[in-house]
Scaffold this motif. Structure first.
Motif, PDB file in Angstrom:
ATOM      1  N   ASN A   3       0.481  -0.615  -0.065  1.00 43.05           N
ATOM      2  CA  ASN A   3      -0.079   0.011   0.301  1.00 43.05           C
ATOM      3  C   ASN A   3       1.048   1.707   0.077  1.00 43.05           C
ATOM      4  OD1 ASN A   3      -1.526   1.929   0.185  1.00 43.05           O
ATOM      5  ND2 ASN A   3      -2.751   0.949   1.974  1.00 43.05           N
ATOM      6  N   ILE A   4       0.311   2.403  -0.704  1.00 42.10           N
ATOM      7  CA  ILE A   4       2.147   2.976  -1.192  1.00 42.10           C
ATOM      8  C   ILE A   4       0.867   4.140   0.061  1.00 42.10           C
ATOM      9  CG2 ILE A   4       0.057   4.818  -1.911  1.00 42.10           C
ATOM     10  CD1 ILE A   4       2.842   5.346  -3.795  1.00 42.10           C
ATOM     11  N   ALA A   5       0.035   4.350   1.140  1.00 39.93           N
ATOM     12  CA  ALA A   5       0.255   5.365   1.915  1.00 39.93           C
ATOM     13  C   ALA A   5       0.899   4.732   3.112  1.00 39.93           C
ATOM     14  CB  ALA A   5      -1.589   5.103   1.980  1.00 39.93           C
ATOM     15  N   SER A   6       1.071   3.451   3.264  1.00 39.00           N
ATOM     16  CA  SER A   6       2.022   2.676   4.094  1.00 39.00           C
ATOM     17  C   SER A   6       3.691   2.758   4.349  1.00 39.00           C
ATOM     18  CB  SER A   6       1.951   1.274   4.563  1.00 39.00           C
ATOM     19  OG  SER A   6       2.035   0.553   3.588  1.00 39.00           O
ATOM     20  N   ILE A   7       3.850   2.712   2.469  1.00 38.17           N
ATOM     21  CA  ILE A   7       4.544   3.263   2.580  1.00 38.17           C
ATOM     22  C   ILE A   7       5.815   4.628   2.648  1.00 38.17           C
ATOM     23  CG2 ILE A   7       7.107   3.306   0.418  1.00 38.17           C
ATOM     24  CD1 ILE A   7       5.915   0.778  -0.520  1.00 38.17           C
ATOM     25  N   LEU A   8       4.670   5.309   2.358  1.00 38.11           N
ATOM     26  CA  LEU A   8       4.929   7.302   2.496  1.00 38.11           C
ATOM     27  C   LEU A   8       4.696   7.836   4.132  1.00 38.11           C
ATOM     28  CD1 LEU A   8       5.065   9.849   0.701  1.00 38.11           C
ATOM     29  CD2 LEU A   8       2.320   9.834   1.270  1.00 38.11           C
ATOM     30  N   LYS A   9       4.111   6.835   4.856  1.00 39.82           N
ATOM     31  CA  LYS A   9       4.564   6.492   6.322  1.00 39.82           C
ATOM     32  C   LYS A   9       5.232   6.294   6.807  1.00 39.82           C
ATOM     33  CE  LYS A   9       1.569   5.862  10.417  1.00 39.82           C
ATOM     34  NZ  LYS A   9       0.320   4.728  10.825  1.00 39.82           N
ATOM     35  N   ALA A  10       5.580   5.205   6.625  1.00 39.13           N
ATOM     36  CA  ALA A  10       7.146   5.172   7.271  1.00 39.13           C
ATOM     37  C   ALA A  10       8.277   5.936   6.568  1.00 39.13           C
ATOM     38  CB  ALA A  10       7.408   2.842   6.515  1.00 39.13           C
ATOM     39  N   GLU A  11       8.559   5.935   5.282  1.00 41.97           N
ATOM     40  CA  GLU A  11       9.212   7.379   5.133  1.00 41.97           C
ATOM     41  C   GLU A  11       9.080   7.971   5.886  1.00 41.97           C
ATOM     42  OE1 GLU A  11      12.611   8.678   2.852  1.00 41.97           O
ATOM     43  OE2 GLU A  11      12.058   6.481   3.229  1.00 41.97           O
ATOM     44  N   ILE A  12       8.046   9.027   5.682  1.00 42.01           N
ATOM     45  CA  ILE A  12       8.070  10.092   7.185  1.00 42.01           C
ATOM     46  C   ILE A  12       8.280   9.658   7.993  1.00 42.01           C
ATOM     47  CG2 ILE A  12       6.036  11.312   7.891  1.00 42.01           C
ATOM     48  CD1 ILE A  12       4.386  11.422   4.783  1.00 42.01           C
ATOM     49  N   SER A  13       8.154   8.633   8.021  1.00 46.07           N
ATOM     50  CA  SER A  13       8.842   8.709   9.926  1.00 46.07           C
ATOM     51  C   SER A  13      10.014   8.502  10.192  1.00 46.07           C
ATOM     52  CB  SER A  13       7.901   7.461  10.481  1.00 46.07           C
ATOM     53  OG  SER A  13       6.590   7.245  10.294  1.00 46.07           O
ATOM     54  N   ARG A  14      10.737   7.845   9.230  1.00 41.75           N
ATOM     55  CA  ARG A  14      12.101   7.930   8.926  1.00 41.75           C
ATOM     56  C   ARG A  14      13.068   9.228   8.405  1.00 41.75           C
ATOM     57  NH1 ARG A  14      16.067   8.282   5.862  1.00 41.75           N
ATOM     58  NH2 ARG A  14      14.383   8.433   3.869  1.00 41.75           N
ATOM     59  N   VAL A  15      12.553  10.371   8.200  1.00 41.31           N
ATOM     60  CA  VAL A  15      12.584  11.444   7.853  1.00 41.31           C
ATOM     61  C   VAL A  15      12.046  11.667   8.848  1.00 41.31           C
ATOM     62  CG1 VAL A  15      12.845  13.405   6.744  1.00 41.31           C
ATOM     63  CG2 VAL A  15      12.955  11.111   4.958  1.00 41.31           C
ATOM     64  N   ALA A  16      11.003  12.293   9.700  1.00 39.44           N
ATOM     65  CA  ALA A  16      11.047  12.730  10.721  1.00 39.44           C
ATOM     66  C   ALA A  16      12.534  12.513  12.133  1.00 39.44           C
ATOM     67  CB  ALA A  16       9.837  12.846  11.143  1.00 39.44           C
ATOM     68  N   ARG A  17      12.424  11.174  12.011  1.00 45.79           N
ATOM     69  CA  ARG A  17      13.709  10.374  13.031  1.00 45.79           C
ATOM     70  C   ARG A  17      14.952  11.529  12.484  1.00 45.79           C
ATOM     71  NH1 ARG A  17      10.487   6.041  13.053  1.00 45.79           N
ATOM     72  NH2 ARG A  17      12.375   5.207  11.684  1.00 45.79           N
TER      73      ARG A  17
END
Length: 146
Positions: A3-17
């Motif tokens: 799901n593109i939404a879950s990939i986008l969410k994981a990438e945003i979390s990684r960049v935020a960390r």
């Protein structure tokens, strides 16, 4: 396909960390610098307080300068040394009470002077100078006459 939404969410979390980590590192560095600056200032305050105590102890012992008319009326200024007093008294072979009777003070006062707990006043310094000028025989004569 994920799901593109879950990939986008994981990438945003990684960049935020990653961003938070870099911000925290700069804050840690600043905090370390501030703590070392505070420690240095505390050491400086401690040393200044010690110096102030040392100076204030010495200031209590200083005497006010006499006016020119008083200076001309008084005898020359005398210096006092506790160790010299003790050495002179032992050289004469006198007790503190006997030495005190020559000067006009008690034996306890002589002990306090010798230990540095007190200092003689100007008239007593003059009397001490008079006793220092005497020899052992003169002192014995003076004590036997009194």
């Amino acid at each position: 396909m994920p799901n593109i939404a879950s990939i986008l969410k994981a990438e945003i979390s990684r960049v935020a960390r990653k961003e938070v980590r870099t911000e925290i590192e700069t804050l840690k560095k600043a905090s370390t610098q501030y703590r070392s600056a505070i420690a240095a200032l505390r050491r400086q305050v401690d040393s200044v307080e010690k110096e102030l105590k040392r100076v204030s102890k010495g200031a209590g012992r200083t005497r006010s300068e006499p006016t020119p008319t008083q200076a001309s009326e008084q005898a020359p200024a005398r210096r006092f040394s506790a160790t010299r007093l003790a050495a002179h008294r032992s050289k004469l072979g006198l007790s503190a009470a006997a030495y005190g009777s020559l000067i006009g003070v008690s034996g306890q006062t002589i002990y306090h002077w010798e230990q540095g707990k007190a200092r003689p006043r100007a008239p007593q310094l003059q009397a001490l100078a008079g006793v220092r000028a005497m020899g052992k025989r003169e002192v014995q004569e003076h004590l036997s006459a009194a």
